[in-house]
Design an enzyme around this catalytic site. Sequence first.
Site, PDB file in Angstrom:
ATOM      1  CB  CYS A   1      -0.924   0.018   1.221  1.00 13.14           C
ATOM      2  SG  CYS A   1      -2.068  -1.362   1.267  1.00 13.14           S
TER       3      CYS A   1
ATOM      4  NE  ARG B   1      -2.851  -4.494  -2.957  1.00 16.55           N
ATOM      5  CZ  ARG B   1      -2.279  -3.860  -1.925  1.00 16.55           C
ATOM      6  NH1 ARG B   1      -2.328  -2.553  -1.863  1.00 16.55           N
ATOM      7  NH2 ARG B   1      -1.669  -4.519  -0.961  1.00 16.55           N
TER       8      ARG B   1
HETATM    9  C1  BEZ Z   1       0.450  -4.589   1.825  1.00 21.77           C
HETATM   10  O1  BEZ Z   1       1.613  -4.908   1.822  1.00 21.77           O
HETATM   11  O2  BEZ Z   1       0.078  -3.471   1.448  1.00 21.77           O
HETATM   12  C2  BEZ Z   1      -0.587  -5.572   2.259  1.00 21.77           C
HETATM   13  C3  BEZ Z   1      -0.385  -6.898   1.974  1.00 21.77           C
HETATM   14  C4  BEZ Z   1      -1.332  -7.834   2.390  1.00 21.77           C
HETATM   15  C5  BEZ Z   1      -2.473  -7.414   3.062  1.00 21.77           C
HETATM   16  C6  BEZ Z   1      -2.684  -6.079   3.305  1.00 21.77           C
HETATM   17  C7  BEZ Z   1      -1.740  -5.141   2.905  1.00 21.77           C
END
Ligand code: BEZ
Length: 221
Positions: A57, A134
Amino acid sequence: MEDINETEKQFTSMPRIGDKAPDFEAVTTKGQIKFSDFAKDKWVVMFSHPADFTPVCTTEMSGFAERKGEFDALNTELLGLSIDSIHAHLGWVQNVKENTGVYFDFPIIADLDMKVSKLYGMLQPNESETAAVRAVFFIDPKKKIRLVMYYPLNVGRNMDEILRALEALQTSDAHQVAMPLDWKKGDKVIVPPPKTLDELNDRMNDESLEKVDWYLAKKNI
Ligand code: BEZ
Protein backbone atom coordinates in the site's frame (compact mmCIF):
# COMPACT_ATOMS: atom_id res chain seq x y z
CA MET A 1 -31.23 -18.43 6.16
CA GLU A 2 -32.63 -14.90 6.24
CA ASP A 3 -29.54 -13.71 8.16
CA ILE A 4 -27.10 -15.26 5.69
CA ASN A 5 -28.85 -13.54 2.78
CA GLU A 6 -28.77 -10.20 4.58
CA THR A 7 -25.04 -10.58 5.35
CA GLU A 8 -24.29 -11.53 1.75
CA LYS A 9 -26.32 -8.57 0.47
CA GLN A 10 -24.39 -6.00 2.47
CA PHE A 11 -21.11 -7.21 0.94
CA THR A 12 -22.31 -7.61 -2.64
CA SER A 13 -23.22 -4.07 -3.69
CA MET A 14 -21.07 -3.85 -6.80
CA PRO A 15 -21.37 -0.70 -8.94
CA ARG A 16 -20.86 -1.56 -12.59
CA ILE A 17 -19.64 0.27 -15.66
CA GLY A 18 -22.33 2.74 -16.75
CA ASP A 19 -23.92 3.03 -13.28
CA LYS A 20 -24.32 6.33 -11.47
CA ALA A 21 -21.61 6.45 -8.79
CA PRO A 22 -23.36 5.92 -5.42
CA ASP A 23 -23.37 9.06 -3.29
CA PHE A 24 -21.97 9.13 0.25
CA GLU A 25 -20.58 11.41 2.93
CA ALA A 26 -17.24 10.59 4.52
CA VAL A 27 -14.44 11.84 6.74
CA THR A 28 -11.16 12.28 4.85
CA THR A 29 -7.63 13.56 5.50
CA LYS A 30 -8.78 16.81 3.85
CA GLY A 31 -12.00 17.11 5.89
CA GLN A 32 -15.60 15.95 5.45
CA ILE A 33 -16.81 15.37 1.86
CA LYS A 34 -20.14 14.69 0.17
CA PHE A 35 -19.25 12.78 -2.98
CA SER A 36 -21.92 14.42 -5.17
CA ASP A 37 -20.34 17.83 -4.35
CA PHE A 38 -16.75 16.61 -4.69
CA ALA A 39 -14.65 17.54 -7.74
CA LYS A 40 -17.42 19.31 -9.68
CA ASP A 41 -16.86 19.14 -13.47
CA LYS A 42 -13.86 16.88 -13.00
CA TRP A 43 -13.04 13.20 -13.35
CA VAL A 44 -12.41 11.26 -10.14
CA VAL A 45 -10.13 8.27 -9.70
CA MET A 46 -11.30 6.71 -6.44
CA PHE A 47 -9.17 3.87 -5.13
CA SER A 48 -9.00 1.70 -2.03
CA HIS A 49 -6.03 0.12 -0.29
CA PRO A 50 -6.17 -2.66 2.32
CA ALA A 51 -4.41 -0.96 5.24
CA ASP A 52 -2.22 1.94 6.33
CA PHE A 53 1.39 1.19 7.37
CA THR A 54 1.67 -1.82 5.05
CA PRO A 55 4.36 -2.23 2.39
CA VAL A 56 2.50 -2.74 -0.91
CA CYS A 57 0.00 0.00 0.00
CA THR A 58 2.84 2.41 0.78
CA THR A 59 4.35 1.85 -2.68
CA GLU A 60 0.96 2.33 -4.38
CA MET A 61 -0.04 5.46 -2.46
CA SER A 62 3.41 6.90 -3.13
CA GLY A 63 2.87 6.15 -6.83
CA PHE A 64 -0.41 8.09 -6.85
CA ALA A 65 1.26 10.97 -4.96
CA GLU A 66 4.32 11.13 -7.21
CA ARG A 67 2.19 11.20 -10.37
CA LYS A 68 -0.55 13.51 -9.06
CA GLY A 69 0.58 16.20 -11.53
CA GLU A 70 -0.35 13.88 -14.42
CA PHE A 71 -3.84 13.33 -12.93
CA ASP A 72 -4.19 17.12 -12.47
CA ALA A 73 -3.29 17.60 -16.15
CA LEU A 74 -6.12 15.19 -17.03
CA ASN A 75 -8.63 17.24 -14.98
CA THR A 76 -8.84 14.41 -12.45
CA GLU A 77 -9.04 14.40 -8.66
CA LEU A 78 -7.65 11.50 -6.64
CA LEU A 79 -9.65 10.05 -3.72
CA GLY A 80 -8.18 7.26 -1.60
CA LEU A 81 -9.90 5.00 0.93
CA SER A 82 -9.14 2.34 3.51
CA ILE A 83 -10.86 0.86 6.52
CA ASP A 84 -8.63 2.72 8.96
CA SER A 85 -9.15 5.61 11.37
CA ILE A 86 -8.40 9.20 10.48
CA HIS A 87 -5.60 9.10 13.09
CA ALA A 88 -3.99 6.12 11.37
CA HIS A 89 -4.21 7.96 8.03
CA LEU A 90 -2.64 11.12 9.46
CA GLY A 91 0.14 9.14 11.13
CA TRP A 92 0.90 7.17 7.96
CA VAL A 93 0.90 10.25 5.69
CA GLN A 94 3.30 11.99 8.11
CA ASN A 95 5.48 8.87 8.46
CA VAL A 96 5.89 8.40 4.69
CA LYS A 97 6.62 12.11 4.27
CA GLU A 98 9.35 11.97 6.94
CA ASN A 99 10.86 8.73 5.59
CA THR A 100 10.73 9.36 1.85
CA GLY A 101 9.68 12.96 1.25
CA VAL A 102 6.57 11.77 -0.63
CA TYR A 103 3.40 13.56 0.53
CA PHE A 104 -0.08 12.07 -0.06
CA ASP A 105 -1.63 15.40 -1.06
CA PHE A 106 -5.15 14.12 -1.84
CA PRO A 107 -8.07 13.14 0.40
CA ILE A 108 -8.05 9.63 1.89
CA ILE A 109 -11.37 8.40 3.30
CA ALA A 110 -11.31 6.94 6.82
CA ASP A 111 -13.96 4.25 6.24
CA LEU A 112 -13.96 2.71 9.71
CA ASP A 113 -17.67 1.78 9.52
CA MET A 114 -17.05 0.22 6.04
CA LYS A 115 -19.98 2.19 4.64
CA VAL A 116 -18.26 3.33 1.43
CA SER A 117 -16.32 0.08 0.98
CA LYS A 118 -19.56 -1.92 1.01
CA LEU A 119 -21.35 0.59 -1.24
CA TYR A 120 -18.61 0.21 -3.88
CA GLY A 121 -17.97 -3.55 -3.57
CA MET A 122 -14.48 -2.91 -2.22
CA LEU A 123 -15.02 -5.37 0.61
CA GLN A 124 -14.83 -8.83 -0.93
CA PRO A 125 -15.21 -11.22 2.02
CA ASN A 126 -13.61 -14.27 0.42
CA GLU A 127 -10.43 -12.17 0.04
CA SER A 128 -10.77 -10.32 3.37
CA GLU A 129 -13.71 -9.50 5.64
CA THR A 130 -11.98 -6.54 7.25
CA ALA A 131 -9.73 -4.94 4.60
CA ALA A 132 -10.77 -3.42 1.30
CA VAL A 133 -9.32 -4.99 -1.85
CA ARG A 134 -7.32 -2.78 -4.23
CA ALA A 135 -10.14 -1.22 -6.26
CA VAL A 136 -9.97 1.64 -8.75
CA PHE A 137 -13.11 3.44 -9.96
CA PHE A 138 -12.86 5.85 -12.91
CA ILE A 139 -15.77 8.29 -12.57
CA ASP A 140 -16.55 10.93 -15.18
CA PRO A 141 -17.68 14.54 -14.53
CA LYS A 142 -21.34 13.41 -14.71
CA LYS A 143 -20.55 11.01 -11.83
CA LYS A 144 -20.98 7.96 -14.06
CA ILE A 145 -18.71 4.96 -13.45
CA ARG A 146 -16.69 4.36 -16.62
CA LEU A 147 -14.09 1.72 -15.71
CA VAL A 148 -13.47 -0.51 -12.69
CA MET A 149 -10.33 -2.41 -11.64
CA TYR A 150 -10.07 -4.86 -8.76
CA TYR A 151 -6.75 -6.24 -7.54
CA PRO A 152 -6.21 -8.66 -4.64
CA LEU A 153 -4.35 -7.83 -1.44
CA ASN A 154 -1.03 -9.27 -2.57
CA VAL A 155 -0.57 -7.61 -5.98
CA GLY A 156 0.07 -3.89 -6.45
CA ARG A 157 -1.52 -1.97 -9.31
CA ASN A 158 0.23 -0.46 -12.35
CA MET A 159 0.25 3.35 -12.38
CA ASP A 160 1.09 3.55 -16.09
CA GLU A 161 -2.01 1.47 -16.85
CA ILE A 162 -4.23 3.58 -14.57
CA LEU A 163 -3.11 6.77 -16.36
CA ARG A 164 -3.31 5.11 -19.79
CA ALA A 165 -6.88 3.92 -19.16
CA LEU A 166 -7.93 7.38 -17.92
CA GLU A 167 -6.46 9.07 -20.99
CA ALA A 168 -8.03 6.45 -23.28
CA LEU A 169 -11.49 7.09 -21.79
CA GLN A 170 -11.13 10.84 -22.17
CA THR A 171 -9.78 10.60 -25.73
CA SER A 172 -12.55 8.19 -26.71
CA ASP A 173 -15.15 10.67 -25.41
CA ALA A 174 -13.53 13.65 -27.10
CA HIS A 175 -13.26 12.04 -30.56
CA GLN A 176 -16.04 9.40 -30.57
CA VAL A 177 -13.53 6.66 -31.33
CA ALA A 178 -12.44 3.39 -29.73
CA MET A 179 -9.00 2.47 -28.48
CA PRO A 180 -7.13 -0.62 -29.69
CA LEU A 181 -4.94 -2.99 -27.71
CA ASP A 182 -2.19 -1.18 -25.78
CA TRP A 183 -3.31 2.24 -27.11
CA LYS A 184 -1.32 5.15 -25.78
CA LYS A 185 -1.34 8.87 -26.54
CA GLY A 186 -0.13 9.52 -30.12
CA ASP A 187 -1.20 6.08 -31.45
CA LYS A 188 -3.88 5.66 -34.11
CA VAL A 189 -7.45 5.10 -32.90
CA ILE A 190 -10.25 2.88 -34.18
CA VAL A 191 -13.05 4.45 -36.20
CA PRO A 192 -16.40 2.95 -35.16
CA PRO A 193 -17.66 0.43 -37.77
CA PRO A 194 -20.07 1.71 -40.44
CA LYS A 195 -23.80 1.37 -39.76
CA THR A 196 -25.14 1.89 -43.29
CA LEU A 197 -24.10 0.99 -46.84
CA ASP A 198 -23.35 4.66 -47.56
CA GLU A 199 -21.03 4.78 -44.56
CA LEU A 200 -19.42 1.55 -45.74
CA ASN A 201 -18.82 2.98 -49.24
CA ASP A 202 -17.40 6.18 -47.76
CA ARG A 203 -15.05 4.15 -45.64
CA MET A 204 -13.83 1.99 -48.54
CA ASN A 205 -13.06 5.17 -50.53
CA ASP A 206 -11.35 6.99 -47.67
CA GLU A 207 -7.62 6.80 -48.44
CA SER A 208 -6.71 8.50 -45.17
CA LEU A 209 -7.77 5.46 -43.11
CA GLU A 210 -5.47 2.55 -42.28
CA LYS A 211 -7.78 -0.38 -43.15
CA VAL A 212 -7.43 -4.05 -42.32
CA ASP A 213 -10.93 -4.60 -43.67
CA TRP A 214 -14.24 -2.69 -43.71
CA TYR A 215 -14.88 -3.36 -40.02
CA LEU A 216 -11.40 -2.50 -38.74
CA ALA A 217 -10.05 0.90 -39.69
CA LYS A 218 -7.73 3.25 -37.83
CA LYS A 219 -6.96 6.94 -38.12
CA ASN A 220 -4.71 9.57 -36.59
CA ILE A 221 -6.29 12.18 -34.32
C1 BEZ B 1 0.45 -4.59 1.83
O1 BEZ B 1 1.61 -4.91 1.82
O2 BEZ B 1 0.08 -3.47 1.45
C2 BEZ B 1 -0.59 -5.57 2.26
C3 BEZ B 1 -0.38 -6.90 1.97
C4 BEZ B 1 -1.33 -7.83 2.39
C5 BEZ B 1 -2.47 -7.41 3.06
C6 BEZ B 1 -2.68 -6.08 3.31
C7 BEZ B 1 -1.74 -5.14 2.90
